[in-house]
Structure formats: structure tokens, C-alpha cells
Design an enzyme around this catalytic site. Structure first.
Site, PDB file in Angstrom:
ATOM      1  N   CYS A 165       0.862  -1.178   0.000  1.00 27.65           N
ATOM      2  CA  CYS A 165       0.000   0.000   0.000  1.00 27.65           C
ATOM      3  C   CYS A 165       0.905   1.237   0.000  1.00 27.65           C
ATOM      4  CB  CYS A 165      -0.881  -0.037   1.240  1.00 27.65           C
ATOM      5  SG  CYS A 165      -2.111   1.272   1.333  1.00 27.65           S
ATOM      6  N   CYS A 203      13.401  37.234  -6.100  1.00 26.11           N
ATOM      7  CA  CYS A 203      14.791  37.590  -6.389  1.00 26.11           C
ATOM      8  C   CYS A 203      15.497  36.463  -7.125  1.00 26.11           C
ATOM      9  CB  CYS A 203      15.516  37.901  -5.079  1.00 26.11           C
ATOM     10  SG  CYS A 203      17.287  38.196  -5.297  1.00 26.11           S
TER      11      CYS A 203
END
Length: 349
Positions: A165, A203
Site C-alpha cells: 500500500c 529575487c
């Protein structure tokens, strides 16, 4: 014996009795045939091939992938992209790229997570006992990098009886068509051409530095894109009148890192809910933009953005623009590789 002492004795007896019953329950209903020791064999002695610090993983993975793969979290059931997904191909570790499972062993278990009966080969996985949440489970990790993937149970179909799983976010998928191309004779193979992508996320010094650290990125450059002025200077862009955004052009090897990986890293590098600013930097030149070179890039960028929005990774609305690539003007040389040249950063993302 007074009532207070009797009550204390009764309480202690009850706690010990419940603890004993819980321990017996674990032993009775968690067969010894399925244990970490029986599954891993000699693999416990195999060191991870890929070693990174927690902060290094945080820079590479999306917030959700980091939460699940590094902090051992779990995605909500029926929410993962590979739960109800049946295309032929292979599934690899989202952290290091190690191939883990094949679509041939994938099946519908009904629990809400991708389920497999077996890995592609035993050595790609390692196992650990997990006693969290009052349960006894067997945790599954990638043997190459140690990232948490999910759990394995003994309620799978014959002949193995195993049920792997696995969290969707812990995997990446490669279609069968790509696998066939990669297995062609050497004489027929051609190296994939380098890909190119352009992003704006505040930036450009910090954005370039972060992209340059991603394995598979071949080259980076900072510049200006999305405006109206030709060959703008840094001062002109900072004025806010040119319409340009501080941008980063990324040249990458598609065989090592995909465009989708770069888009996910982009959303992990900055806060895409901030309009025209990042950190202490304000102005339209610091807006969040993905400049797409073609329809395929646009579809990928939109899909990843929408997926992150659905998963509510960020509390506020994502304001990232996804627009057709404009002319990229390379910035002045002193801006290039700024962090590397100065050994420190001057802006915060």
C-alpha cells in the site's frame, strides 16, 4: 483498605489488563510470517546509495512529498494521482528515481491508495517494524535513499498474498512507450536533447541557486522576461515600468529530471500565494510566473498548480501566472551565479 487505595489499585489493574490484552491481540492477529525481519533478510546491512540531509530533501521535494517521504506521513485515501490510474509502465521513487513497481503487479484493493502485489525486485525495498498509532505494521522504504513509501500487509491476492500500500506522492510514473524507447538497441538510441524552462519566483539570485542544485540541471542563467522593453538593464527592471520579472532560465537533462519535477520544485522554492512580492522584495518584477515554451509545458504546469491547490498545500489562493514564454534577456554578468560568487545570499525567498 480505604476507598482511595481501592480505586487506585483497580485503575492500575485495569491499565495493566488492557495493555496485556493489546499485546496479545498484536501477537494473535499479526502473523509472524509477515514481519520486517522475515521480509528484509540481509537488506538491513545495505547502506543507502543516496544520502541527503533533511534540509537538502526539503529543498528538492514538494512540501507534501517531504511530509510523507521524509517525515513518514500519509496522504488522504482516494486523493493520490495513481490510486485510480491504470496506464502501463513503471513507478519509481519520487525522491531518488529508483524503479520500484510495475503496472503489471498493480491492482485495485479498494483502500484508496495504489496497491501492488510485489516490487520489481526484492532488493529495491527495505522494511521496518512500525508500532505507531496502536498498530503493528510493516513500513516500506526505498532501499536506495531510505524514503518512506507506505506499508505492506498480508491481505493481498494470490499467489504472493502481499499488499503493498504505497502513497502516490512517493512515486513518479514512466509510461511503457518511454520504457520501450529506452530499451532500444544502442545503434537506435539517441540522447534526449536538453530541455529548457523559464521561471520567475522573486529575487533571481536565490531562485537560480536552488535550481542549480537539482540533479539533472545542466545550466542556469538569470535574466528578465515578460516585459515590453528590449534589452532592459537591472535598474530599468527595478523601476517597475518595463513589465519584466526577474527570471531564471533552466537547461536540463530530461533523462535525469523532468519538466514536471522542475515545476514542483518551483512551487516548493517560494510562496506562490504572494502577489508581486517574495520575502522583503516588493514589486511586479518579483511576481510568480511560469513561462511555458509549448502546449505540453503549459498543460503540465497547469496540472501541477491545480493539484497543489486541491491538496491545499498553501492556505491562500495561488496567484502564479502561467503564460506563453516571452523573450528572455540575460542579466548583467555580476548577477550570474551570485550566490556562488559571494558565498552567501542577500535575498530571502
Amino acid at each position: 483498605m480505604n476507598r482511595t487505595v481501592k480505586a487506585a489499585v483497580l485503575a492500575v489493574s485495569l491499565v495493566l489488563g488492557l495493555a496485556g490484552w493489546r499485546g496479545l491481540n498484536v501477537l494473535m492477529f499479526s502473523p509472524e510470517s509477515l514481519s520486517a525481519a522475515s521480509l528484509k533478510g540481509d537488506q538491513a546491512m545495505v547502506p543507502n546509495k543516496v544520502r541527503k540531509t533533511k534540509e537538502e530533501w526539503r529543498e528538492i521535494l514538494s512540501p507534501e512529498a517531504f511530509r510523507i517521504m521524509i517525515e513518514c506521513g500519509t496522504e488522504p485515501p482516494f486523493s493520490g494521482r495513481y490510486d485510480d490510474f491504470w496506464e502501463e509502465g513503471t513507478y519509481a521513487c519520487a525522491a531518488c528515481g529508483e524503479v520500484l513497481f510495475s503496472s503489471r503487479t498493480k491492482y485495485e484493493h479498494g483502500t484508496g491508495w495504489p496497491s501492488f502485489t510485489a516490487p520489481v525486485q526484492p532488493k529495491v525495498l527495505v522494511y521496518h517494524d512500525d508500532l505507531s498509532h496502536g498498530m503493528r505494521r510493516i513500513e516500506v522504504r526505498c532501499a536506495s535513499c531510505g524514503a518512506h513509501l507506505g506499508h505492506v500487509f498480508d491481505d493481498g491476492p494470490a499467489p504472493s498474498g502481499k499488499h503493498y500500500c504505497i502513497n502516490s506522492v512517493a512515486m513518479t510514473f514512466a509510461p511503457k512507450s518511454e520504457l520501450q524507447a529506452s530499451s532500444a538497441p544502442a545503434s537506435e538510441k539517441t540522447s534526449p536533447k536538453p530541455g529548457e524552462a523559464v521561471f520567475a519566483a522573486g529575487c533571481f539570485w536565490g531562485v537560480e541557486d536552488k535550481f542549480s542544485r537539482i540533479p539533472g540541471v545542466l545550466e542556469t542563467a538569470v535574466g528578465y522576461s515578460g516585459g515590453t522593453a528590449a534589452n532592459p538593464t537591472y535598474e530599468q527592471v527595478c523601476s517597475g515600468f518595463t513589465g519584466h520579472a526577474e527570471s531564471v532560465r533552466v537547461v536540463y537533462d530530461p533523462a535525469r529530471v523532468s519538466y514536471e519535477d522542475l515545476v514542483r520544485a518551483f512551487f516548493n522554492f517560494h510562496n506562490p500565494t504572494h502577489l508581486n512580492r517574495q520575502g522583503l522584495d516588493f514589486g511586479t518584477q518579483y511576481r510568480s510566473v511560469i513561462f511555458t515554451a509549448n502546449d505540453e509545458q503549459r498543460r503540465t504546469a497547469e496540472r501541477v498548480r491545480d493539484e497543489i491547490a486541491r491538496e491545499k498545500v498553501f492556505k491562500k489562493k495561488i496567484v502564479t501566472e502561467i503564460r506563453e514564454a516571452a523573450e528572455f534577456y540575460r542579466a548583467e554578468e555580476y548577477h550570474q551565479k551570485y550566490y556562488q560568487k559571494n558565498k552567501k545570499g542577500a535575498c530571502a525567498l
